[in-house]
Scaffold this motif. Structure first.
Motif, short mmCIF file in Angstrom:
data_model
loop_
_atom_site.label_atom_id
_atom_site.label_comp_id
_atom_site.label_asym_id
_atom_site.label_seq_id
_atom_site.Cartn_x
_atom_site.Cartn_y
_atom_site.Cartn_z
N UNK A 25 -23.75 -24.62 -4.89
CA UNK A 25 -22.62 -24.28 -4.20
C UNK A 25 -22.30 -22.91 -4.89
N UNK A 26 -21.46 -22.25 -4.02
CA UNK A 26 -21.13 -20.82 -4.37
C UNK A 26 -19.59 -20.82 -4.88
N UNK A 27 -19.22 -20.16 -6.02
CA UNK A 27 -17.86 -20.07 -6.40
C UNK A 27 -17.55 -18.52 -6.45
N UNK A 28 -16.79 -17.81 -5.59
CA UNK A 28 -16.68 -16.40 -5.73
C UNK A 28 -15.28 -16.24 -6.52
N UNK A 29 -15.58 -15.80 -7.52
CA UNK A 29 -14.21 -15.47 -8.71
C UNK A 29 -13.84 -14.40 -8.79
N UNK A 30 -12.61 -13.95 -9.15
CA UNK A 30 -12.08 -12.57 -9.27
C UNK A 30 -12.02 -12.00 -8.21
N UNK A 31 -11.79 -12.63 -7.09
CA UNK A 31 -11.76 -11.75 -5.62
C UNK A 31 -10.40 -11.20 -5.49
N UNK A 32 -10.29 -10.04 -4.88
CA UNK A 32 -9.26 -9.31 -4.60
C UNK A 32 -9.27 -8.78 -3.34
N UNK A 33 -8.25 -9.62 -2.49
CA UNK A 33 -8.50 -9.31 -0.84
C UNK A 33 -8.15 -7.73 -0.61
N UNK A 34 -7.21 -7.16 -1.52
CA UNK A 34 -6.95 -5.74 -1.17
C UNK A 34 -7.98 -4.95 -1.58
N UNK A 39 -16.43 -11.71 1.36
CA UNK A 39 -17.06 -12.93 1.26
C UNK A 39 -18.26 -13.00 2.22
N UNK A 40 -18.40 -12.40 3.48
CA UNK A 40 -19.32 -12.17 4.15
C UNK A 40 -20.58 -11.45 3.76
N UNK A 41 -20.27 -10.36 2.94
CA UNK A 41 -21.31 -9.60 2.27
C UNK A 41 -22.25 -10.52 1.34
N UNK A 42 -21.49 -11.08 0.30
CA UNK A 42 -21.87 -11.94 -0.42
C UNK A 42 -22.91 -13.17 0.20
N UNK A 43 -22.19 -13.83 1.13
CA UNK A 43 -22.77 -14.78 1.84
C UNK A 43 -24.02 -14.36 2.75
N UNK A 44 -24.09 -12.96 3.05
CA UNK A 44 -25.21 -12.58 3.77
C UNK A 44 -26.59 -12.49 3.00
N UNK A 45 -26.21 -12.49 1.62
CA UNK A 45 -27.12 -12.34 0.69
C UNK A 45 -27.63 -13.68 -0.01
N UNK A 46 -26.54 -14.23 -0.20
CA UNK A 46 -26.92 -15.72 -0.97
C UNK A 46 -26.76 -16.94 -0.18
N UNK A 47 -26.38 -17.00 1.06
CA UNK A 47 -26.15 -18.07 1.99
C UNK A 47 -26.26 -19.54 1.39
N UNK A 48 -25.11 -19.64 0.59
CA UNK A 48 -25.03 -20.90 -0.05
C UNK A 48 -23.65 -21.64 0.48
N UNK A 49 -23.36 -22.90 0.42
CA UNK A 49 -22.13 -23.34 0.64
C UNK A 49 -20.99 -23.00 -0.27
N UNK A 50 -20.01 -22.59 0.30
CA UNK A 50 -18.81 -21.93 -0.47
C UNK A 50 -17.96 -22.95 -0.87
N UNK A 51 -17.82 -23.25 -2.23
CA UNK A 51 -17.02 -24.37 -2.73
C UNK A 51 -15.61 -23.91 -2.68
N UNK A 52 -15.36 -22.31 -3.12
CA UNK A 52 -14.15 -21.77 -3.14
C UNK A 52 -14.10 -20.36 -3.47
N UNK A 53 -12.98 -19.77 -3.27
CA UNK A 53 -12.78 -18.36 -3.93
C UNK A 53 -11.56 -18.41 -4.68
N UNK A 54 -11.89 -17.98 -5.82
CA UNK A 54 -10.85 -17.81 -6.84
C UNK A 54 -10.28 -16.45 -7.02
N UNK A 55 -8.94 -16.39 -6.69
CA UNK A 55 -8.38 -14.77 -6.49
C UNK A 55 -8.26 -14.33 -7.97
#
Lengths: 269, 270
Positions: free
Chosen positions: B176-185, B195-211
């Motif tokens: 599962x993918x957990x994308x942390x320290x995510x800053x939309x701005x 998120x799309x760029x990361x998923x393009x490379x890893x193609x994993x099930x996304x469990x959550x984005x932690x801002x």
């Protein structure tokens, strides 16, 4: 239980065996250089069967004793199982040592020295392989030129029939895959991954890592992929890095082949 | 039998320990008896994040070496009675871990616990390899930047080849993918991978984005897993992660300023 007709049967099989191409008749130098290779990858070379190719020696009219070479190889833990390109006298020496000889056709020799060098490099590299998909690293790993069947039927050589290898899992960064025939990858190949094949490479997804086709010198091998973002592509040793892949071909479905030592990248329409 | 979860990333400083503490607490709060193990021998941190550093008597290495029983070493969390911490040793190094010893400890914990969370050290050396070896599930913690994504990809390769499940040819470790320290701005301004760029490379099930959130640091310093801070976006995001892991269907949030955007984007797929 055993029915008399099934006690044995004869089959024709092709084996792959490393070939040791000798360019020098200096036994001490051969031993030293082999020992260095073995130290790089002790497990890989342990009890490895190999065919001795002396065509180069005979072409250069260097004098040597088959017996001496065989004894040296055996002493350092290798199993010579065949002799290729020997003279009549050398062949009879080999047969006295129960080593079959390949009296067969003299193939095109031009690529031989080059091949053996390339092969050595790969062998050394292969050892660090963290990859999952290597079912049989020993026989899979390398320095392998195809050698004719009759030779090795009686040997202890691990038998690996040539067939294409199909990989369905993603090839992740740091993984390395080696196929003796064609390699077909259904998933993405990540940056930092390396896929190699003696034959063609097909990637039905994004190719971001390195792809090396025809690694044993097959210049007619090709690479096909649906989305080219590779770090490096190579066919039979001629390569291009991503810097030298034109923008127009990036992220396109392409085929890559070799023409007069130049890598041609074509979009597949 | 317990489900063994490894929290891993390859790269350091991406939030493995914060994530381990948060999801272990999240699972325990839902009544699932959970143990969280610090595999970062020599750089003991989990106990600080969990706020139990002053109660450490025995550690993971003592148990592996048979110098203490598992019950002596486990520390019960002060906020949640279903949560236990097995701290790392600060005075030893990763060589003190053995495959067999780790296996024995996990086997023993498996009898009693529902989930075992293994907080992996950074890197791809012994500690990290042992933390993931016995895993059933892997939470791959990634920051939205290229080196972190590359390292996660490497980790996924190791999971697919060097885990026990891989060696035994069993069903692969669930990743599962957990994308942390995510800053939309910063994503919008192009400073960060989306998120799309990361998923393009890893193609994993996304469990959550932690801002990216100040509350994470505050919570760490206070020794309270951030998931307990219900006012914090990061805390709520971890809460979602645990819910999704347990099979609940929750829309992703915190990916953009507009809330509804997410539902549209992922509603059908996740």
């Amino acid at each position: 239980m055993l029915n008399s007709s099934s006690v044995l049967e004869f089959k024709s099989t092709t084996f792959f065996t490393p070939t040791l191409v000798l360019n020098s008749n200096d036994i001490a130098a051969i031993e030293l250089s082999l020992q260095e290779k073995i130290n790089l990858a002790p497990d890989f070379f342990k009890h490895s069967p190999l065919v001795i190719d002396v065509r180069e020696l005979n072409r250069s009219e260097l004098d040597f004793s088959v017996t001496e070479i065989v004894e040296t190889l055996r002493r350092i833990g290798l199993f010579p199982i065949g002799l290729r390109g020997g003279t009549e006298q050398q062949n009879s020496q080999a047969q006295k040592l129960s080593i079959p000889v390949d009296a067969g056709r003299d193939h095109d020799n031009s690529g031989v020295a080059h091949q053996s060098r390339g092969a050595g490099d790969v062998a050394a590299a292969s050892m660090e392989t963290p990859a999952a998909d290597e079912t049989d690293a020993e026989s899979e790993a390398v320095a392998i030129t195809s050698t004719n069947a009759g030779l090795s039927d009686q040997s202890a050589a691990p038998a690996v029939p040539v067939r294409s290898m199909v990989v369905t899992q993603p090839v992740r960064s740091g993984q390395r895959i080696y196929a003796q025939g064609d390699l077909v990858v259904m998933s993405q190949v990540s940056a930092g991954a390396e896929i190699m094949a003696e034959g063609n490479i097909h990637v039905y997804n994004t190719l971001r890592g390195r792809a090396l086709a025809g690694v044993q010198g097959n210049t007619s091998a090709r690479i096909f992929c649906l989305d080219l973002q590779a770090e490096l592509v190579s066919i039979a040793g001629d390569y291009k890095t991503s810097e030298h892949i034109t923008k127009e071909m990036q992220k396109k479905p392409v085929q890559i082949y070799l023409q007069d030592h130049a890598l041609i990248i074509n979009e597949i329409a | 039998m317990a489900r063994i979860i490894v929290v891993t990333s390859g790269k350091g400083g991406v939030g493995k320990t914060t994530t381990s503490a948060a999801i272990a607490m999240g699972l325990a709060k839902r009544g699932q008896k959970t143990a969280v193990i610090d595999f970062d021998v020599g750089l003991r941190n989990l106990d600080l994040i969990m706020g139990c550093e002053r109660r450490v008597v025995y550690d993971f290495i003592n148990v592996i070496n048979g110098e203490a029983s598992i019950n002596q070493a486990l520390i019960r969390d002060k906020n949640c009675s279903q949560l236990y911490i097995l701290p790392a040793s600060q005075t030893r190094d990763k060589d003190a871990l053995t495959l067999e010893g780790v296996g024995r400890v996990l086997d023993e914990l498996s009898k009693d616990f529902k989930y075992i969370v293994c907080d992996s050290p950074a890197g791809i050396e012994k500690g990290a390899n042992l933390a993931l070896y016995y895993a059933d599930d892997a939470f791959v913690v990634t920051n939205p930047e290229v080196s972190s994504v590359r390292d996660s990809d490497r980790m996924l390769g190791i999971l697919a080849s060097k885990s026990r499940r891989a060696e035994r040819n069993e069903d692969p470790v669930r990743e599962y993918l957990l994308l942390t320290r995510y800053d939309p701005n910063r994503v919008k301004s192009g400073e960060m991978l989306g998120l799309d760029d990361v998923q393009d490379i890893l193609s994993l099930q996304l469990l959550g984005i932690i801002p990216e959130s100040k509350t994470v640091l505050t919570a760490s310093n206070a020794g309270i897993p951030v998931i307990l801070d219900e006012k914090s976006e990061a805390g709520r995001a971890y809460e979602d992660v645990v819910a999704r892991y347990l099979g609940e269907d929750r829309p992703h949030r915190f990916i953009d300023d507009k809330r509804g955007f997410f539902r549209k984007l992922f509603g059908g797929r996740l």
